[in-house]
Design a protein around this motif. Structure first.
Motif, PDB file in Angstrom:
ATOM      1  N   GLY A  73       0.797  -1.212   0.000  1.00  0.00           N
ATOM      2  CA  GLY A  73       0.000   0.000   0.000  1.00  0.00           C
ATOM      3  C   GLY A  73       0.832   1.265   0.000  1.00  0.00           C
ATOM      4  O   GLY A  73       0.348   2.321  -0.408  1.00  0.00           O
ATOM      5  N   ARG A  74       2.083   1.174   0.463  1.00  0.00           N
ATOM      6  CA  ARG A  74       2.919   2.376   0.545  1.00  0.00           C
ATOM      7  C   ARG A  74       3.986   2.416  -0.537  1.00  0.00           C
ATOM      8  O   ARG A  74       4.687   3.419  -0.672  1.00  0.00           O
ATOM      9  CB  ARG A  74       3.563   2.459   1.930  1.00  0.00           C
ATOM     10  CG  ARG A  74       2.527   2.617   3.026  1.00  0.00           C
ATOM     11  CD  ARG A  74       3.146   2.715   4.387  1.00  0.00           C
ATOM     12  NE  ARG A  74       2.139   2.534   5.429  1.00  0.00           N
ATOM     13  CZ  ARG A  74       2.404   2.272   6.688  1.00  0.00           C
ATOM     14  NH1 ARG A  74       3.670   2.154   7.079  1.00  0.00           N
ATOM     15  NH2 ARG A  74       1.431   2.111   7.559  1.00  0.00           N
ATOM     16  N   GLY A  75       4.140   1.353  -1.255  1.00  0.00           N
ATOM     17  CA  GLY A  75       5.006   1.372  -2.414  1.00  0.00           C
ATOM     18  C   GLY A  75       6.471   1.151  -2.115  1.00  0.00           C
ATOM     19  O   GLY A  75       6.911   1.101  -0.959  1.00  0.00           O
ATOM     20  N   GLU A  76       7.228   1.004  -3.198  1.00  0.00           N
ATOM     21  CA  GLU A  76       8.656   0.749  -3.115  1.00  0.00           C
ATOM     22  C   GLU A  76       9.396   1.665  -4.092  1.00  0.00           C
ATOM     23  O   GLU A  76       8.824   2.114  -5.089  1.00  0.00           O
ATOM     24  CB  GLU A  76       8.982  -0.716  -3.470  1.00  0.00           C
ATOM     25  CG  GLU A  76       8.428  -1.733  -2.478  1.00  0.00           C
ATOM     26  CD  GLU A  76       6.957  -2.050  -2.702  1.00  0.00           C
ATOM     27  OE1 GLU A  76       6.236  -2.259  -1.706  1.00  0.00           O
ATOM     28  OE2 GLU A  76       6.519  -2.068  -3.869  1.00  0.00           O
ATOM     29  N   SER A  77      10.673   1.920  -3.791  1.00  0.00           N
ATOM     30  CA  SER A  77      11.487   2.778  -4.654  1.00  0.00           C
ATOM     31  C   SER A  77      12.945   2.366  -4.533  1.00  0.00           C
ATOM     32  O   SER A  77      13.308   1.510  -3.723  1.00  0.00           O
ATOM     33  CB  SER A  77      11.322   4.255  -4.254  1.00  0.00           C
ATOM     34  OG  SER A  77      11.817   4.477  -2.946  1.00  0.00           O
ATOM     35  N   ALA A  78      13.801   2.999  -5.333  1.00  0.00           N
ATOM     36  CA  ALA A  78      15.256   2.873  -5.262  1.00  0.00           C
ATOM     37  C   ALA A  78      15.747   1.428  -5.288  1.00  0.00           C
ATOM     38  O   ALA A  78      16.390   0.963  -4.355  1.00  0.00           O
ATOM     39  CB  ALA A  78      15.780   3.587  -4.005  1.00  0.00           C
ATOM     40  N   PRO A  79      15.489   0.670  -6.360  1.00  0.00           N
ATOM     41  CA  PRO A  79      15.990  -0.689  -6.424  1.00  0.00           C
ATOM     42  C   PRO A  79      17.509  -0.735  -6.536  1.00  0.00           C
ATOM     43  O   PRO A  79      18.139   0.160  -7.115  1.00  0.00           O
ATOM     44  CB  PRO A  79      15.335  -1.248  -7.696  1.00  0.00           C
ATOM     45  CG  PRO A  79      15.085  -0.036  -8.547  1.00  0.00           C
ATOM     46  CD  PRO A  79      14.749   1.054  -7.579  1.00  0.00           C
ATOM     47  N   GLY A  80      18.108  -1.783  -5.974  1.00  0.00           N
ATOM     48  CA  GLY A  80      19.554  -2.012  -6.043  1.00  0.00           C
ATOM     49  C   GLY A  80      19.832  -3.468  -5.759  1.00  0.00           C
ATOM     50  O   GLY A  80      18.940  -4.221  -5.316  1.00  0.00           O
ATOM     51  N   PHE A  81      21.071  -3.908  -5.973  1.00  0.00           N
ATOM     52  CA  PHE A  81      21.404  -5.317  -5.818  1.00  0.00           C
ATOM     53  C   PHE A  81      22.652  -5.507  -4.967  1.00  0.00           C
ATOM     54  O   PHE A  81      23.591  -4.701  -5.010  1.00  0.00           O
ATOM     55  CB  PHE A  81      21.663  -5.963  -7.181  1.00  0.00           C
ATOM     56  CG  PHE A  81      20.422  -6.244  -7.976  1.00  0.00           C
ATOM     57  CD1 PHE A  81      19.724  -7.426  -7.794  1.00  0.00           C
ATOM     58  CD2 PHE A  81      19.967  -5.329  -8.913  1.00  0.00           C
ATOM     59  CE1 PHE A  81      18.578  -7.690  -8.533  1.00  0.00           C
ATOM     60  CE2 PHE A  81      18.834  -5.587  -9.660  1.00  0.00           C
ATOM     61  CZ  PHE A  81      18.139  -6.776  -9.473  1.00  0.00           C
ATOM     62  N   LEU A  82      22.675  -6.629  -4.212  1.00  0.00           N
ATOM     63  CA  LEU A  82      23.883  -7.131  -3.592  1.00  0.00           C
ATOM     64  C   LEU A  82      24.555  -8.107  -4.565  1.00  0.00           C
ATOM     65  O   LEU A  82      23.916  -8.606  -5.500  1.00  0.00           O
ATOM     66  CB  LEU A  82      23.554  -7.834  -2.282  1.00  0.00           C
ATOM     67  CG  LEU A  82      23.078  -6.937  -1.130  1.00  0.00           C
ATOM     68  CD1 LEU A  82      22.683  -7.779   0.081  1.00  0.00           C
ATOM     69  CD2 LEU A  82      24.166  -5.937  -0.749  1.00  0.00           C
ATOM     70  N   PRO A  83      25.841  -8.409  -4.363  1.00  0.00           N
ATOM     71  CA  PRO A  83      26.534  -9.297  -5.301  1.00  0.00           C
ATOM     72  C   PRO A  83      25.895 -10.671  -5.464  1.00  0.00           C
ATOM     73  O   PRO A  83      26.016 -11.289  -6.529  1.00  0.00           O
ATOM     74  CB  PRO A  83      27.937  -9.409  -4.692  1.00  0.00           C
ATOM     75  CG  PRO A  83      28.112  -8.145  -3.928  1.00  0.00           C
ATOM     76  CD  PRO A  83      26.758  -7.837  -3.372  1.00  0.00           C
TER      77      PRO A  83
END
Length: 686
Positions: A73-83
């Motif tokens: 309901g509040r959403g997601e942002s700023a995707p990134g990855f670990l190795p």
């Protein structure tokens, strides 16, 4: 929505309810092994009052349709990855099974989603939330930005102090240095700091957090970890007096937190750090600070990451435009030196460039469109990006970095908008001083010699920016759907036309830029498919300044819309969120009033006769609400036909879906009344 005769058939752009429901793409992250590409798709909430972001996985090969990864309901942002392929993101979503004393604070936390699927879990959080983070390609260490209250030595003390403030209902903030606000939010009471955490997912106990130093204020964004996770670089601010405040890059040992060097200069700002593959050097953006005589100038800078004696050197000494968002290839060039990719505005586009740091060889990779969010495959052989243009919204694409001028390959993803209600062309002319000028012209479908369209001149903000990308908030296709042709000029001060274009307008913001705008308008109206008797003008921020300036210097337009606009320049300079900039450019108003007297629109208030629509948000700290109130009062005083659309809970931009709908409806209703001669209809809910 008011329509003009000959408006095109219904589309998402002719129905504001449908328009605000279109999905919007932002951000792009590539996994370290190059097999996964993730973007953010924002859509309306179930109650249609908010935009909610969700992570979607895009097939890098472009063969499979995109698939949704998250939903909250509040959403997601700023995707990134670990190795190891773990997907990270920021969200204020509540945990699935909160502890007994764990309240839902609604602050952004760092979450993780396993590479092989499963449920997302909250990885790192803090009492004041997490504002930004960075990962390393070859190590599990994470760098993040979070704020501590003054007097708090660590997160535990910070939590205690915040709880005490909350219980006492204290919201006051004591400032001891500038600035105090930024765009649409207050700074403080927490002081931003940078921390690192080694492999938080593997720790059985709360992970050890390394404090890498005070960031001071969050005006200067940018954070990076070296590939092996041993170094962290972040943008910060130094200086206490307004005119001293400037951006620097701090480089610290990510394991111990010890600061190794600060990249700074009294006449320059530094931001957007990116490490080279060996982790020993740093590429960043260096901006020459503005002065009374000269506008700023941007370049890319290469510097030794740990040697304070190395001042660094210019990687683009002969490049005349402004580079942004450098990304260093994980694979060095044939000569062993870094290969850097970046974007820069250029002639109504924002192409991707490839720079060989050793030889200085520079190649323009793309021919059209505006690119952002660059990401390189591990072998440096594929480049991914988001591409948009004035006539196409952001969408993920794949590029061959070894093939200049190649066509981008679109990757399947939500975000298509359907057929546009018109077409896009260009207008060219020459300024009085011989400078070549250009503008985009959006033509409605019905425009023709027998049915000439009314013209809406729309001046961009900045002023040091360009009409070259898709804008959801400043969307000309909504106006085209209502039958208007929309002229999008790049006058003096615009980016993408060399440093001379900035210099032409620097000494007088109402001089060459105004003349250029008028020259491009005259050139556009030579077309047989435009109606010179039905014209209007609008703009926001600097475009709003230009709207006010135009209102006091010509009566050629039937109506003017001014959003978040500057009115009284001497009054504005002391109440905006960053007064130092204006004082450096326009002078100390207690000592030198020359430019304030030269270019302040309010001094021509008595000459205004054109009907005006004033729009402003009360949470706008870049152009405070006092500017709109003073303008509105002067329009009333001189009996100018005018209306004032006021948003108590919005800032410089109008961001809430239904407020956006009302913004467009009011603008189009005002134009229909004064330009098309239709009866005024008060928009619904106002």
């Amino acid at each position: 929505m008011p329509e003009s005769p000959g408006s095109p058939e219904s589309s998402a752009f002719s129905d504001l309810t449908e328009f605000i429901a279109l999905p919007r793409i932002s951000s792009l992250a590539l996994s370290p092994d190059g097999t996964r590409l993730v973007t953010v798709v924002s859509e309306l909430s179930a109650d249609r009052t908010r935009f909610v972001g969700a992570l979607w996985e895009v097939d890098p090969a472009g063969e499979r349709p995109a698939r949704r990864l998250t939903r909250s309901g509040r959403g997601e942002s700023a995707p990134g990855f670990l190795p190891d392929g773990t997907l990270l993101f920021l969200s204020s979503r509540p945990v699935a099974d909160p502890g007994e004393d764990e309240d839902d604070k609604r602050e952004a936390a760092l979450w993780s989603l396993p590479a092989d699927g499963g449920e997302a879990s909250r990885l790192l959080t803090g009492p004041g939330g997490i504002g930004e983070y960075a990962t390393a390609t070859g190590a599990s260490r994470i760098a993040l930005a979070a704020a501590l209250l003054p007097g708090a030595a660590d997160a535990e003390q910070d939590a205690q102090l915040r709880e005490a403030r909350e219980k006492a209902k204290v919201t006051a903030i004591l400032h001891e240095s500038v600035p105090v606000r930024y765009w649409d939010h207050d700074l403080g009471p927490g002081v931003p700091r940078v921390f690192t955490v080694a492999d938080p997912a593997a720790a059985s106990e709360p992970p050890a957090v390394v404090d890498c130093g005070e960031r001071r204020i969050s005006l200067y964004e940018g954070m990076a970890l070296s590939p092996d996770g041993s170094l962290v670089a972040y943008a910060a601010a130094v200086g206490t007096l307004p005119d001293e405040l400037r951006g620097v890059i701090v480089i610290a040992d990510a394991v111990t937190g010890k600061q190794l060097r600060v990249l700074e200069s009294p006449d320059a700002e530094f931001a957007e750090p990116a490490f080279t593959p060996d982790g020993r050097h740093l590429v960043c953006v260096r901006e020459r600070r503005i002065t009374w005589d000269e506008p700023g100038d941007l370049t890319l800078w290469l510097v030794d990451a740990t040697d304070p004696a190395d001042p660094g050197h210019d990687l683009l000494p002969d490049f005349d435009n402004w580079p942004h968002s450098p990304v260093v290839s994980p694979v060095p060039g044939e000569d062993g030196t870094p290969v850097v990719y970046f974007t820069a505005d250029e002639g109504g586009h924002a192409p991707v460039f490839r720079l060989s740091a050793g030889s200085g060889a520079l190649v323009r990779l793309t021919t059209s469109g505006a690119y952002s969010d660059l990401a390189l495959s591990p072998d440096g052989g594929i480049l991914y990006a988001l591409r948009s243009a004035v006539d196409s919204p952001p969408a993920p694409v794949r590029l061959d970095p070894a093939a200049p001028g190649g066509e981008p390959v679109p990757l399947p993803c939500p975000g298509q908008v359907g057929e546009l209600p018109g077409s896009l062309t260009e207008v060219h002319t020459t300024a009085e001083d011989g400078t070549a000028l250009r503008a985009w012209l959006v033509l409605p479908s019905a425009a023709g010699a027998d049915t000439p369209a009314p013209l809406l001149l729309w001046v961009h903000g900045g002023p040091q920016t360009s009409w070259n990308a898709w804008h959801w908030r400043w969307n000309p296709w909504v106006a085209a759907a209502a039958g208007y042709a929309v002229l999008l000029p790049d006058p003096a001060l615009s980016t993408g036309y060399g440093q001379e274009m900035h210099e032409r307008g620097w000494a007088h913001w109402g001089g060459a830029p105004y003349q250029d705008v008028m020259a491009l308008t005259d050139a556009a109206l030579l077309r047989g498919d435009l109606d010179p008797a039905r014209t209007a003008m609008m703009g926001g921020s600097y475009g709003g300044y230009m709207a006010n300036w135009i209102a006091g210097h010509t009566d050629r337009f039937k109506a003017i819309v001014t959003h978040a606009s500057l009115w009284n320049m001497s009054a504005f300079g002391g109440v905006t969120d960053f007064p130092a900039y204006w004082m450096r450019r326009a002078g100390d108003p207690l000592v030198n009033t020359e430019r304030y007297d030269l270019e302040s629109p309010h001094l021509s208030a008595a000459k205004i006769s054109t009907p005006m629509l004033v729009i402003h948000g009360d949470k706008d700290y870049r152009v405070p609400i006092g500017e709109a109130l003073a303008l509105w009062n002067d329009l009333a005083r001189f009996e100018v036909p005018a209306k004032f659309l006021y948003f108590p809970d919005e800032g410089h931009w109008i961001t809430k879906p239904n407020n956006i709908r009302i913004w467009y409806a009011t603008v189009l209703g005002f134009l229909a009344h004064h330009v098309l001669g239709e009866e005024w209809q008060r928009p619904e809910l106002l």
